[in-house]
Write an enzyme that holds these catalytic residues in place. Structure first.
Site, short mmCIF file in Angstrom:
data_model
loop_
_atom_site.label_atom_id
_atom_site.label_comp_id
_atom_site.label_asym_id
_atom_site.label_seq_id
_atom_site.Cartn_x
_atom_site.Cartn_y
_atom_site.Cartn_z
N GLY A 266 1.85 2.60 -9.36
CA GLY A 266 1.91 3.65 -8.36
C GLY A 266 0.63 4.41 -8.11
CD GLU A 309 5.92 -2.51 -13.89
OE1 GLU A 309 6.30 -1.82 -12.92
OE2 GLU A 309 6.69 -3.01 -14.70
N PRO A 310 0.08 -2.18 -11.74
CG PRO A 310 -2.11 -2.93 -12.06
CD PRO A 310 -0.82 -2.68 -12.80
N GLY A 311 -0.19 -2.53 -8.22
CA GLY A 311 -0.05 -3.44 -7.09
C GLY A 311 -0.96 -2.99 -5.98
NE ARG A 312 0.37 2.40 -2.65
CZ ARG A 312 1.16 2.45 -1.59
NH1 ARG A 312 0.65 2.33 -0.39
NH2 ARG A 312 2.46 2.65 -1.73
NE ARG A 349 2.10 1.75 3.15
CZ ARG A 349 1.24 2.76 3.30
NH1 ARG A 349 0.27 2.68 4.22
NH2 ARG A 349 1.33 3.84 2.55
CB CYS A 380 10.76 -3.04 22.81
SG CYS A 380 10.17 -4.37 23.87
CE1 TYR A 410 4.74 -2.64 -1.72
CE2 TYR A 410 2.81 -1.22 -1.84
CZ TYR A 410 3.87 -1.84 -2.45
OH TYR A 410 4.07 -1.69 -3.80
#
Length: 455
Positions: A266, A309-312, A349, A380, A410
């Site tokens: 996070g 747990e790094p992702g971003r 996002r 649309c 993401y």
């Protein structure tokens, strides 16, 4: 000679509001040549748009590997890449080559990891509602850890083991009741969440006792995650103290002491030039100090293995998205809309979280940006906006290539076929070479799952 703007000056927060785009928001290989054209990984960005089409996701492979290596430097073997941020075969291979573990949250992510040949013992299986079939697949594959998220999951695993599948090593996911000061849609550490078992209500304690007494499950640790895009690193420290206090209480009551603590991911990243995001080094120092202090204060023996747990924070800054401008529309006295050939189908996002981005024109990367405009998508929906208050050169025009930086997390992972848009291609760039790691979808892909009506 190509140049990269000085990072310290770019982050000072005192720049003219019409200033050129801040190159420090791009991967470390970003350069601007004497004509003002921007490249990444030695590849001219506008040239990539011409060659591969737009929308296009571009990842700086050097940046990806450097960020993975920095996490390894600070956390050793305790780094678990959160694949929900971005996963394909190439990314799974890169994670394996960099010595990280891999977090999957669905049977589909598990299948991609297996197809990539990722070592199953280094896979951690997440998810708040894993099906019996998903759990069976994980046990049969021999995944290293399963993060148990509910008492229903305990029931499912017990049934599978009773039926002959291997006993899993599990971490029990607990919610520490810590506010992460981030958007409510990506806050996961408070008691009112679909994830995990609350420490405060006693649900975590009940599950802990049950698992410790179960012959079908092998408890090795606890997991806690407080949210995503977190800038307040003291919240991670507070979570560590809450979890360790719970460990101490359970150890005193049951005589069982866990060996592993997974304190989630996070860590926030810079999306805007004035963002003051925490560093990986600062995050690591804070987390390790908090865990050590809490463990010592609780009088517990030894110290557990720490996992994160790094992702971003690995993939977001390494990626950007290229678009082509199709319409420039000025509503007098209101705003200017710059519409591009993508939108919420490749970046949800902004619509989902009111996320903020910057934008720039790769062919004029160092041009002043006096125009305030909204970069809009082609879907649309009035809410299909990519950048609400973009700063752009005054001469932005139809046919220009426009880039949004920090879209490596993401973006593709949450991409859709809304309005029957085909999902973009994904390329990795390095040392002047560009390779397609996910091909662009075609019109045939849009109907390949449909059954044709009888005439």
């Amino acid at each position: 000679m190509p140049r990269r703007r000085d990072r310290a000056r770019a982050m000072s927060g005192t720049a003219d509001t019409d200033a050129p785009f801040d190159l420090s928001l791009l991967g470390r290989t970003a350069r601007v040549d004497v004509s003002g054209r921007c490249s990444l990984g030695g590849c001219d960005l506008a040239g990539l748009a011409d060659r591969f089409g737009t929308p296009l996701f571009v990842y700086d492979e050097v940046e990806l590997r450097a960020r993975a290596a920095e996490y390894r430097e600070h956390f050793g073997d305790g780094v678990i890449y959160a694949s929900k941020a971005f996963l394909n075969l190439a990314m799974a291979h890169l994670v394996d080559e960099e010595g990280l573990r891999l977090d999957v949250a669905t049977g589909g992510e598990l299948e991609v990891a297996r197809a990539a040949g990722f070592p199953p013992e280094r896979i951690v299986f997440h998810g708040n509602n894993k099906s019996t079939d998903e759990l069976a697949a994980a046990l049969e594959a021999g995944v290293g850890r399963i993060i148990v998220d509910s008492t229903d999951e305990i029931d499912r695993l017990t049934g599978l083991v009773t039926g002959g599948l291997p006993i899993p090593a599990i971490l029990l996911r607990v919610t520490p009741g810590v506010e992460a000061h981030t958007h409510e849609a990506i806050t996961t550490g408070v008691d009112d969440t679909k994830f995990g078992l609350s420490i405060a209500t006693g649900a975590a304690g009940d599950a802990f006792r049950r698992v410790v007494d179960s012959p079908a499950l092998r408890l090795v640790g606890l997991h806690a995650h407080i949210g995503s895009q977190v800038f307040a690193i003291d919240a991670f420290a507070k979570s560590a103290h809450v979890v360790v206090d719970f460990v101490a209480a359970m150890s005193k009551e049951t005589g069982f002491l866990v060996d592993e603590l997974d304190l989630g991911g996070g860590l926030g990243v810079r999306y805007l030039s004035h963002d003051d995001a925490p560093t990986i080094a600062g995050y690591a120092a804070t987390l390790r100090r908090a865990l050590s202090d809490a463990w010592s204060d609780a009088g517990l023996a030894g110290e557990p293995v720490l996992f994160v747990e790094p992702g971003r924070s690995i993939v977001a800054p390494a990626g950007l998205t290229l678009y082509t401008v199709g319409t420039v529309k000025t509503v007098d006295g209101v705003r200017t809309y710059v519409a591009v050939d993508g939108g919420m189908s490749d970046n949800i996002r902004t619509a989902a979280y009111a996320a903020e981005y910057e934008a720039f024109l790769p062919t004029r990367a160092e041009a002043p940006r006096p125009l305030r405009a909204t970069v809009a998508g082609k879907h649309c929906e009035q809410g299909d906006l990519l950048v609400r208050d973009a700063r752009l050169p005054a001469d932005v025009a139809v046919g220009d290539v426009l880039a949004t930086p920090v879209t490596g997390a993401y973006g593709y992972a949450m991409a859709s076929n809304y309005n029957k848009m085909t999902r973009p291609a994904v390329i990795f760039v390095r040392d002047g070479e560009a390779r397609v790691v996910t091909r662009r979808e075609t019109a045939d892909d849009l109907i390949r799952l449909d059954t044709r009506p009888e005439r």
